[in-house]
Design an enzyme around this catalytic site. Structure first.
Site, PDB file in Angstrom:
ATOM      1  N   HIS A 184       0.619  -1.390   0.415  1.00  0.00           N
ATOM      2  CA  HIS A 184       0.086  -0.046   0.270  1.00  0.00           C
ATOM      3  C   HIS A 184       1.127   1.516  -0.073  1.00  0.00           C
ATOM      4  CE1 HIS A 184      -3.555  -1.778   0.209  1.00  0.00           C
ATOM      5  NE2 HIS A 184      -3.551  -2.811   1.359  1.00  0.00           N
ATOM      6  N   ASP A 212      -0.724  -5.057   6.002  1.00  0.00           N
ATOM      7  CA  ASP A 212      -1.890  -6.437   5.420  1.00  0.00           C
ATOM      8  C   ASP A 212      -1.432  -6.092   3.993  1.00  0.00           C
ATOM      9  OD1 ASP A 212      -2.221  -3.014   5.154  1.00  0.00           O
ATOM     10  OD2 ASP A 212      -3.962  -3.624   4.473  1.00  0.00           O
ATOM     11  N   GLU A 213      -1.878  -6.985   3.248  1.00  0.00           N
ATOM     12  CA  GLU A 213      -2.195  -7.155   1.742  1.00  0.00           C
ATOM     13  C   GLU A 213      -0.715  -7.180   1.446  1.00  0.00           C
ATOM     14  OE1 GLU A 213      -6.819  -6.232   2.050  1.00  0.00           O
ATOM     15  OE2 GLU A 213      -5.681  -4.482   0.949  1.00  0.00           O
ATOM     16  N   ASN A 214       0.387  -7.362   1.377  1.00  0.00           N
ATOM     17  CA  ASN A 214       1.586  -7.712   0.930  1.00  0.00           C
ATOM     18  C   ASN A 214       1.718  -8.876  -0.355  1.00  0.00           C
ATOM     19  OD1 ASN A 214       4.256  -7.084  -0.683  1.00  0.00           O
ATOM     20  ND2 ASN A 214       4.740  -7.524   1.106  1.00  0.00           N
ATOM     21  N   GLU A 230      -1.060  -9.866   9.805  1.00  0.00           N
ATOM     22  CA  GLU A 230       0.310  -9.893   8.721  1.00  0.00           C
ATOM     23  C   GLU A 230       1.544 -10.276   9.371  1.00  0.00           C
ATOM     24  OE1 GLU A 230      -3.005  -9.180   5.332  1.00  0.00           O
ATOM     25  OE2 GLU A 230      -2.607  -8.461   8.086  1.00  0.00           O
TER      26      GLU A 230
END
Length: 653
Positions: free
Chosen positions: A244, A307-309, A359
């Site tokens: 992000h 998150d969301e890597n 995460e």
């Protein structure tokens, strides 16, 4: 369900969150012009602000011209004639696991608040305002004894200002609303692919080049932090890394994991740009930036996202792969742990504890970090699984899975999710590590015009879940009390009602919006990220002034009609049938009213199917309910209308 005794009925009290213990009597304290407040100790800044606001709101709501508009320092003469006497122990330094309890006693002749801290005083005053009632001649507080304290120490609301910037006024009015329902943590999501929203004097190009000119100055940050502190609310900043990170990389492409030109992201979603954890320049830049930001935010927790890597750019970078091999980092998760531990040490040097999305929880991550649990049912996991895992591994943790208010699910779905997971055989010590939860307002589909309607009033019910006893779960009571609290939020500047009408007037070219208002009471925005599925994708600068933006997650007439239908099917009566028919007649009439309006604007042409389908369905069902005999063809025709109405139109259902 409720801990309540006395003469009053539960339905007469519109308290939210519901207190731990409530005992009512038959007397009441009448509000008159000589109403006074005295404080039985030195008046802290928080207490001074809270009591002054209380008097203004009491006067404004009751219309009583109160003679003395400020709290008085206690002395013998004051005590003899005071209406409300406040006693508390100390001014609280905001942190986890602090004493926020209070006692409130209202009798016919006086009111007493006792609290351990000035934050408890704030909560007691909010409860007292919620108790305000009236006859046809005057306003009063009912006789009551309340003993209260929160079940969880972390009761938060996250607002994402990176996807859509929210001005200072929006933040402050939402802080006021948070305090009204006893939320105590404002989680401020300040960076993402779409923007970097804080002035940096160390790296000014960040706010100059990566914010489209929409950012908070450092003076504004300090002002909001102090404003929140005066309300008993902690401010936890989030600077999301290593993913992000597009906004970061537009300014510092040299620390990106892929050699490319980075530009601010205009769409919503998960994107590949990622900070390079093997580049020492990354730690130099983040170290300098975090040192500057840590000084702006006094809270001990500093949220690093995480998150969301998905690590796509890491996989494509030969140098990163060689680094991983050299340091025996087998997976991207291992590499991110290496990165997180470096950041943790960096922030520890500034007196900060790291907080991150779940995460960041790995075998090597120090247990001084706070784990923010957000995944669950959408990942095929129960809501509390990662939360329980974190607690068992020794981490303090909070829950957001189940409280994603941007999903636009009905309030009861959030209300029935409890932060304390079941079925994981947690010890007493492990349960203590579950500190509470946060409602999350992600910003892809909200602007300053619409954000209040997405946060409130549902977050008031979530606040009750964080504060009140687990046994407080009755949905009928919740909806009844929430309707009153929703109205009271307007007093604090929350715009969830009036901005709906602003949007509807825009749609109608400022014509009569009665027909449109009626439709918003039936239709709801599409849920769980299905808005515009298969259609036009929204950009960060797309219009959010459409019919879906005027609709809310809990269409009140839809809910009431469903409840009435279930009642009728369970036990048919003439009265219930008549009520159902009144709804149907109203929708038939509304379709005619809309037809006379729809020519006033091209935007209304798109809504014609909504009105027509509802009108045709209502007319058909009304005819069947009035008929002595119903044919199979009539039933089949109505079933076709039902199927037609299931199809989304203009992003509502």
């Amino acid at each position: 369900m409720f801990s309540l005794t006395g003469t009053a009925q539960v339905t007469e009290l519109h308290l939210m969150p519901w207190p731990k213990s409530v005992h009512t009597g038959s007397q009441h304290f009448e509000i008159t012009a000589d109403f006074t407040i005295a404080v039985d100790s030195e008046i802290s800044e928080r207490t001074r602000i809270a009591t002054t606001k209380f008097l203004r709101r009491l006067s404004g709501r009751s219309g009583v011209f109160i003679d003395n508009g400020f709290a008085l320092q206690n002395n013998t003469d004051v005590v003899k004639k005071t209406s409300l006497l406040i006693s508390y122990g100390k001014s609280l330094v905001l942190d986890i696991n602090q004493d926020e309890s209070y006692e409130l006693n209202v009798s016919k002749d006086h009111i007493v608040i006792n609290a351990a801290t000035d934050v408890g005083v704030i909560y007691a005053l909010e409860t007292l305002l919620q108790l305000l009632s009236n006859t046809d001649r005057y306003y009063y507080f009912p006789e009551v004894t309340i003993t209260d304290e929160p079940r969880f120490t972390w009761r938060g609301l996250m607002i994402d200002v990176a996807r859509h910037f929210q001005p200072v006024g929006v933040i402050k009015r939402n802080l006021d609303a948070m305090a009204a329902v006893k939320l105590n943590v404002f989680h401020w999501h300040l960076t993402d692919d779409q923007g970097f929203r804080v002035e940096s004097k160390v790296y000014p190009q960040l706010h100059e080049k990566a914010s489209d000119g929409q950012y908070y100055t450092q003076e504004q940050i300090k002002d909001i932090v102090q404003y929140a502190d005066n309300l008993g609310i902690r401010v936890v900043p989030e600077f999301d890394v290593p993913g992000h990170a597009t906004a970061f990389l537009t300014v510092f492409p040299e620390i990106g994991s892929k050699k490319m030109t980075y530009q601010l992201e205009r769409y919503a979603g998960i994107f590949d740009p990622t900070i390079d954890p093997t580049n020492e320049k990354s730690y130099e830049i983040l170290g300098n930036l975090f040192a500057e930001m840590a000084a702006l935010f006094p809270d001990r927790y500093f949220h690093i996202g995480g998150d969301e890597n998905e690590g796509k750019h890491w996989d494509e970078n030969e140098a990163i792969q060689a680094f991983m091999k050299k340091h025996k980092l087998k997976t991207n998760h291992d590499l991110q742990t290496y990165f997180n531990i470096r950041l943790e040490k960096m922030l520890n040097a500034h007196g900060k504890s790291v907080m991150g999305w779940e995460e960041i929880m790995t075998e090597n991550m120090p247990t001084s970090a706070m784990i923010h649990s957000w995944r669950g049912s959408n990942e095929g996991l129960p809501p509390g699984q990662s939360l329980a895992r974190a607690a068992k591994r020794g981490y303090n943790t909070i829950l957001s899975n189940g409280y994603y208010i941007d999903l636009l699910q009905p309030v009861h779905e959030h209300y029935l999710v409890d932060p304390m997971p079941k079925g994981y055989d947690l010890t007493t010590e492990e349960k203590k590590r579950i500190l509470g939860g946060e409602a999350t307002m992600w910003g892809e589909l909200v602007t300053p015009l619409t954000i209040d309607s997405r946060i409130w009033p549902r977050t008031a019910a979530i606040a009750e879940r964080f504060w009140s006893e687990e046994s407080v779960r009755d949905l009928t009571s919740m909806y009844q009390r929430l309707s009153v609290i929703s109205f009271r939020l307007e007093e604090l500047g929350i715009s969830h009602y009036r901005n709906r009408d602003v949007i509807l007037r825009n749609l109608s070219n400022n014509q009569d919006i009665t027909a449109l208002q009626k439709l918003t009471r039936v239709y709801e925005p599409l849920k769980i990220y299905t808005r515009n599925k298969g259609g036009t994708e929204y950009k960060s600068f797309s219009p959010f002034t459409l019919f879906a933006d005027a609709c809310t997650a809990d269409a009140i007439d839809g809910r009431l009609f469903n409840e009435l239908t279930n009642t009728f099917l369970a036990s048919p009566t003439i009265e219930t049938k008549s009520e159902l028919m009144d709804y149907l007649k109203g929708w038939v009439h509304n379709a005619k009213r809309f037809a006379s309006l729809e020519q006033s604007s091209p935007l209304l042409q798109n809504l014609t199917p909504l009105s027509e389908n509802l009108g045709n369905f209502s007319s058909g069902l009304l005819h069947m309910m009035q008929a002595s005999v119903v044919s199979k063809a009539q039933v089949e025709e109505l079933e076709k209308l039902v199927e037609l109405m299931k199809e989304p139109v203009q992003d509502v259902e």
